[in-house]
Design a protein around this motif. Structure first.
Motif, mmCIF file in Angstrom:
data_model
loop_
_atom_site.group_PDB
_atom_site.id
_atom_site.type_symbol
_atom_site.label_atom_id
_atom_site.label_comp_id
_atom_site.label_asym_id
_atom_site.label_seq_id
_atom_site.Cartn_x
_atom_site.Cartn_y
_atom_site.Cartn_z
ATOM 1 N N GLY A 28 0.743 -1.092 -0.097
ATOM 2 C CA GLY A 28 -0.004 -0.050 -0.105
ATOM 3 C C GLY A 28 0.897 1.296 -0.165
ATOM 4 N N GLY A 29 0.376 2.335 0.653
ATOM 5 C CA GLY A 29 0.642 3.742 0.735
ATOM 6 C C GLY A 29 2.272 3.782 1.033
ATOM 7 N N TYR A 30 2.691 2.880 1.897
ATOM 8 C CA TYR A 30 4.322 2.920 2.102
ATOM 9 C C TYR A 30 5.170 2.704 1.062
ATOM 10 N N VAL A 31 4.708 1.473 0.431
ATOM 11 C CA VAL A 31 5.674 1.039 -0.869
ATOM 12 C C VAL A 31 5.368 2.103 -1.806
ATOM 13 N N ARG A 32 4.183 2.729 -2.428
ATOM 14 C CA ARG A 32 4.031 3.780 -3.224
ATOM 15 C C ARG A 32 4.969 5.021 -2.862
ATOM 16 N N ASP A 33 4.955 5.433 -1.873
ATOM 17 C CA ASP A 33 5.673 6.748 -1.282
ATOM 18 C C ASP A 33 7.282 6.207 -1.298
ATOM 19 N N ARG A 118 -8.374 -6.252 -3.753
ATOM 20 C CA ARG A 118 -9.460 -5.519 -2.890
ATOM 21 C C ARG A 118 -8.830 -4.105 -2.877
ATOM 22 N N ARG A 119 -7.681 -3.832 -3.243
ATOM 23 C CA ARG A 119 -7.050 -2.392 -2.995
ATOM 24 C C ARG A 119 -7.766 -1.511 -3.986
ATOM 25 N N ASP A 120 -7.796 -0.275 -3.904
ATOM 26 C CA ASP A 120 -8.382 0.891 -4.578
ATOM 27 C C ASP A 120 -7.655 1.137 -5.759
ATOM 28 N N PHE A 121 -6.177 1.072 -5.906
ATOM 29 C CA PHE A 121 -5.638 1.627 -7.274
ATOM 30 C C PHE A 121 -4.404 0.449 -7.162
ATOM 31 N N ILE A 123 -1.377 1.598 -7.893
ATOM 32 C CA ILE A 123 -0.279 2.139 -7.191
ATOM 33 C C ILE A 123 -0.495 1.870 -5.868
ATOM 34 N N ASN A 124 -1.370 1.527 -5.213
ATOM 35 C CA ASN A 124 -1.626 1.092 -3.907
ATOM 36 C C ASN A 124 -1.695 -0.399 -3.640
ATOM 37 N N ALA A 125 -1.490 -0.929 -4.575
ATOM 38 C CA ALA A 125 -1.552 -2.658 -4.513
ATOM 39 C C ALA A 125 -0.151 -3.170 -4.572
ATOM 40 N N ASP A 165 -18.215 -1.127 -5.303
ATOM 41 C CA ASP A 165 -18.057 -1.807 -4.097
ATOM 42 C C ASP A 165 -17.911 -0.871 -2.776
ATOM 43 N N ASP A 166 -17.001 0.182 -3.006
ATOM 44 C CA ASP A 166 -16.825 1.195 -2.062
ATOM 45 C C ASP A 166 -16.649 2.566 -2.740
ATOM 46 N N PRO A 167 -17.856 3.369 -2.657
ATOM 47 C CA PRO A 167 -17.696 4.497 -3.344
ATOM 48 C C PRO A 167 -16.852 5.697 -2.960
ATOM 49 N N LEU A 168 -16.149 5.597 -1.864
ATOM 50 C CA LEU A 168 -15.180 6.289 -1.299
ATOM 51 C C LEU A 168 -13.834 6.329 -2.121
ATOM 52 N N ARG A 169 -13.732 5.297 -2.934
ATOM 53 C CA ARG A 169 -12.553 4.991 -3.616
ATOM 54 C C ARG A 169 -12.701 6.251 -4.835
ATOM 55 N N MET A 170 -13.989 6.638 -5.156
ATOM 56 C CA MET A 170 -13.901 7.702 -6.317
ATOM 57 C C MET A 170 -13.315 9.101 -5.762
ATOM 58 N N MET A 171 -13.561 9.408 -4.422
ATOM 59 C CA MET A 171 -13.240 10.634 -3.724
ATOM 60 C C MET A 171 -11.546 10.365 -3.691
ATOM 61 N N ARG A 172 -11.265 9.300 -3.262
ATOM 62 C CA ARG A 172 -9.787 8.997 -2.933
ATOM 63 C C ARG A 172 -8.942 9.048 -4.455
ATOM 64 N N ALA A 173 -9.709 8.764 -5.426
ATOM 65 C CA ALA A 173 -9.076 8.653 -6.851
ATOM 66 C C ALA A 173 -8.540 10.053 -7.222
ATOM 67 N N ILE A 174 -9.494 10.940 -6.740
ATOM 68 C CA ILE A 174 -9.179 12.533 -7.029
ATOM 69 C C ILE A 174 -8.201 12.973 -6.158
ATOM 70 N N ARG A 175 -8.482 12.433 -4.905
ATOM 71 C CA ARG A 175 -7.339 13.140 -3.699
ATOM 72 C C ARG A 175 -5.929 12.544 -4.194
ATOM 73 N N PHE A 176 -5.899 11.441 -4.654
ATOM 74 C CA PHE A 176 -4.613 10.980 -5.127
ATOM 75 C C PHE A 176 -4.148 11.574 -6.059
HETATM 76 P P1 ATP Z 1 -2.109 8.325 2.643
HETATM 77 O O1 ATP Z 1 -1.548 7.839 4.068
HETATM 78 O O2 ATP Z 1 -1.717 9.330 2.047
HETATM 79 O O3 ATP Z 1 -3.732 8.524 3.154
HETATM 80 P P2 ATP Z 1 -2.196 5.531 2.163
HETATM 81 O O4 ATP Z 1 -2.185 4.921 0.557
HETATM 82 O O5 ATP Z 1 -1.497 4.889 2.922
HETATM 83 O O6 ATP Z 1 -2.058 6.980 1.736
HETATM 84 P P3 ATP Z 1 -4.583 4.678 3.773
HETATM 85 O O7 ATP Z 1 -5.727 5.517 3.721
HETATM 86 O O8 ATP Z 1 -3.544 4.737 4.914
HETATM 87 O O9 ATP Z 1 -3.814 5.402 2.492
HETATM 88 O O10 ATP Z 1 -4.728 3.167 3.219
HETATM 89 C C1 ATP Z 1 -3.631 2.315 3.004
HETATM 90 C C2 ATP Z 1 -3.853 1.284 2.050
HETATM 91 O O11 ATP Z 1 -5.071 0.606 2.091
HETATM 92 C C3 ATP Z 1 -4.010 1.866 0.552
HETATM 93 O O12 ATP Z 1 -2.427 2.142 0.280
HETATM 94 C C4 ATP Z 1 -4.839 1.003 0.128
HETATM 95 O O13 ATP Z 1 -3.793 -0.200 -0.478
HETATM 96 C C5 ATP Z 1 -5.781 0.494 0.937
HETATM 97 N N1 ATP Z 1 -6.888 0.997 1.119
HETATM 98 C C6 ATP Z 1 -7.306 2.132 1.768
HETATM 99 N N2 ATP Z 1 -8.610 2.633 1.691
HETATM 100 C C7 ATP Z 1 -9.131 1.624 0.712
HETATM 101 C C8 ATP Z 1 -10.266 1.849 0.161
HETATM 102 N N3 ATP Z 1 -11.483 2.289 0.336
HETATM 103 N N4 ATP Z 1 -10.553 0.474 -0.785
HETATM 104 C C9 ATP Z 1 -9.598 -0.248 -1.278
HETATM 105 N N5 ATP Z 1 -8.339 -0.144 -0.756
HETATM 106 C C10 ATP Z 1 -8.028 1.080 0.404
#
Ligand code: ATP
Length: 485
Positions: A28-33, A118-121, A123-125, A165-176
């Motif tokens: 997730g986020g740690y690997v991406r960053d 099941r990850r959102d993007f 780059i977060n998988a 499945d989880d509409p919050l991901r739409m906001m997250r797409a824009i935020r990222f």
């Molecule tokens: P940031 O720290 O900038 O918010 P992050 O990617 O670490 O970025 P988190 O919300 O901490 O964001 O989520 C950690 C990880 O969990 C994400 O990188 C993603 O793989 C997964 N994740 C978080 N929220 C969702 C979601 N709504 N749907 C699918 N996967 C998610």
């Protein structure tokens, strides 16, 4: 590809999971960053394990930081603890399936790949192995690394499924996209537009957390434009959507207040990380649609939009689940006062007008000046310069008067309690009239900011209202009697 984050925390974690005979990956986020070399202030490390995340979190905590508190979120099957600067969170790899009418997925144990799906993007998988034989190896089933390089936000599976499945991901797409300065892949973007209505099944708390993150980006306007273009804005923040558009009558057009507000937000974001000042910038003209009028002689006007805007703030904050405390009051005050320094800069400035502004803005005067400067969005550089210079003069004047009169946090030397006691009256209209008269006289420089002068004025005003100074203990006695009863 091999990635070995140099911090020996990962080596330690690897030793722990090897000793426990468990498979685990940083995900997730740690690997991406890490790959982006991005300095993320949220130092979260997410670890996915094949097995029970809570058990291994406890074991890791007792080895890494004995005695440390482990927070367990049983509902999510996760547990986390703090080590050095990091929040380390463990989760058992899982497979999720969603029912369209519910946000709660059915969760089963799964493989690493199930978990990545099941990850959102993409780059977060991305996952980095912590396992001895494959330590540092990157598992990237959806070409996330390629998307990182191309700066693309894309869902790992069909975007309609991911967003539904989880509409919050739409906001997250824009935020990222805004936070990382990435582009949203065309298919993913189109899917946000077609699923926008699904956002309504989410709690306001989840939505506002993402909106706040967008507001804290370097150039937040991009996020709001994407929210608008995808149809999400009208669902989550209709007042902002209504600022949009330009009307022309008899060849006279007013500016697009949506774009203007976003420009002000970007301008202020270059000057401050104060999220509430950023909110004030976004909302400063929120009542323009409601106050808009066209006059044949004078053209477009938005009379009183600052006061009506101020009145709208509590309702907007309540609905968006923003705090209803001093922060809300601060934003309201900024919205209400946002024209005052501009008015001062256009008139011959009297000391009294400056004193009043200092009194009304109090300690927030510097923030107000920043907001006013950000509000100058003229494309004509000469006009912009002229306005900024005038505001600079207001700043000088404010400084001069503050040094001379110290009215910024001024409290009139005679207060309501003294008025009540002096005339033996109950709290009511008269107290307000006398208090305001004293405050106005001091701010207008009619009497000095001193006790004796204020008391004298109180007696005069009382007399005008037909009040007679009485026994100072009379009201206290009445109150004491009431208490006894
Ligand atoms: P940031 O720290 O900038 O918010 P992050 O990617 O670490 O970025 P988190 O919300 O901490 O964001 O989520 C950690 C990880 O969990 C994400 O990188 C993603 O793989 C997964 N994740 C978080 N929220 C969702 C979601 N709504 N749907 C699918 N996967 C998610």
């Amino acid at each position: 590809m091999h990635i070995c984050p140099d911090d020996n925390i990962f080596i330690k974690l690897s030793e722990i999971i090897t000793a426990e005979n468990i498979k685990a990956w940083v995900i997730g986020g740690y690997v991406r960053d890490y790959i982006l070399k991005r300095d993320n202030p949220d130092k979260d490390i997410d670890i996915v394990v094949l097995g029970n995340g809570i058990d291994i979190a406890r074991k890791a905590a007792s080895r890494l930081a004995p005695g440390t508190n482990v927070s367990v979120f049983r509902n999510f099957g996760t547990a986390m603890f703090r080590y050095k600067d990091y929040d380390i969170e463990f989760v058992g790899a899982r497979k999720e399936s969603y029912d369209r009418n519910s946000r709660k997925p059915v969760v089963e144990n799964g493989t690493l790949e199930d978990d990545q799906k099941r990850r959102d993007f993409t780059i977060n998988a991305l996952a980095i192995s912590l396992n001895k034989e494959t330590y540092g190896e990157l598992t990237d089933p959806f070409n996330g690394l390629d998307d990182l390089r191309k700066k693309i936000i894309r869902t790992p599976l069909d975007p309609d499924t991911t967003f539904s499945d989880d509409p919050l991901r739409m906001m997250r797409a824009i935020r990222f996209a805004v936070q990382l300065d990435f582009r949203i892949d065309d298919e993913t973007l189109a899917s946000i537009s077609s699923n926008a209505e699904r956002i309504n099944i989410l709690s306001r708390e989840r939505i506002i957390a993402e909106l706040n993150k967008i507001i804290m980006c370097r150039k937040p306007s991009r996020g709001f434009i994407l929210l608008e273009e995808t149809g999400l804005l009208k669902m989550v923040f209709p007042e902002l959507e209504s600022l949009k558009g330009v009307e022309t009558i008899e060849g006279k057009a007013h500016k697009d207040n949506f774009l203007h507000s976003l420009k002000v937000l970007d301008n202020i974001s270059r000057k401050t990380d104060n999220i509430w000042l950023r909110w004030a910038a976004l909302l400063h003209d929120i009542a323009k649609p409601a106050t808009r009028k066209y006059d044949q002689e004078t053209g477009w006007s938005f009379h009183g939009h600052e006061f009506l805007g101020g009145k709208m703030i509590p309702e907007i904050f309540r609905r968006l689940k923003l705090p209803m405390n001093d922060r809300m009051k601060y934003v309201r005050k900024m919205v209400e006062l946002h024209l005052r320094p501009i008015v001062l800069s256009q008139e011959i400035v009297t000391d009294s007008a400056v004193r009043r502004l200092l009194f009304d803005a109090g300690d927030d005067i510097d923030d107000l000046m920043l907001l006013c400067e950000a509000d100058i969005t003229s494309k004509n550089e000469a006009t912009k310069k002229r306005h900024l210079e005038k505001l600079q003069l207001v700043r000088h004047k404010l400084k001069e008067i503050e040094e001379k009169d110290a009215v910024r946090n001024f409290k009139p030397p005679v207060d309501g309690t003294e008025i009540i006691r002096t005339f033996g009256i109950k709290p009511g209209k008269e107290v307000g009239i006398i208090k305001n008269a004293i405050r106005d006289a001091i701010l207008d420089g009619i009497i000095p900011n001193e006790y004796e002068a204020a008391r004298q004025l109180m007696l005069e005003k009382g007399k005008e209202l037909g009040l007679v100074p009485g026994d100072p203990n009379a009201v206290q006695d009445q109150e004491a009697q009431a208490d006894d009863r």
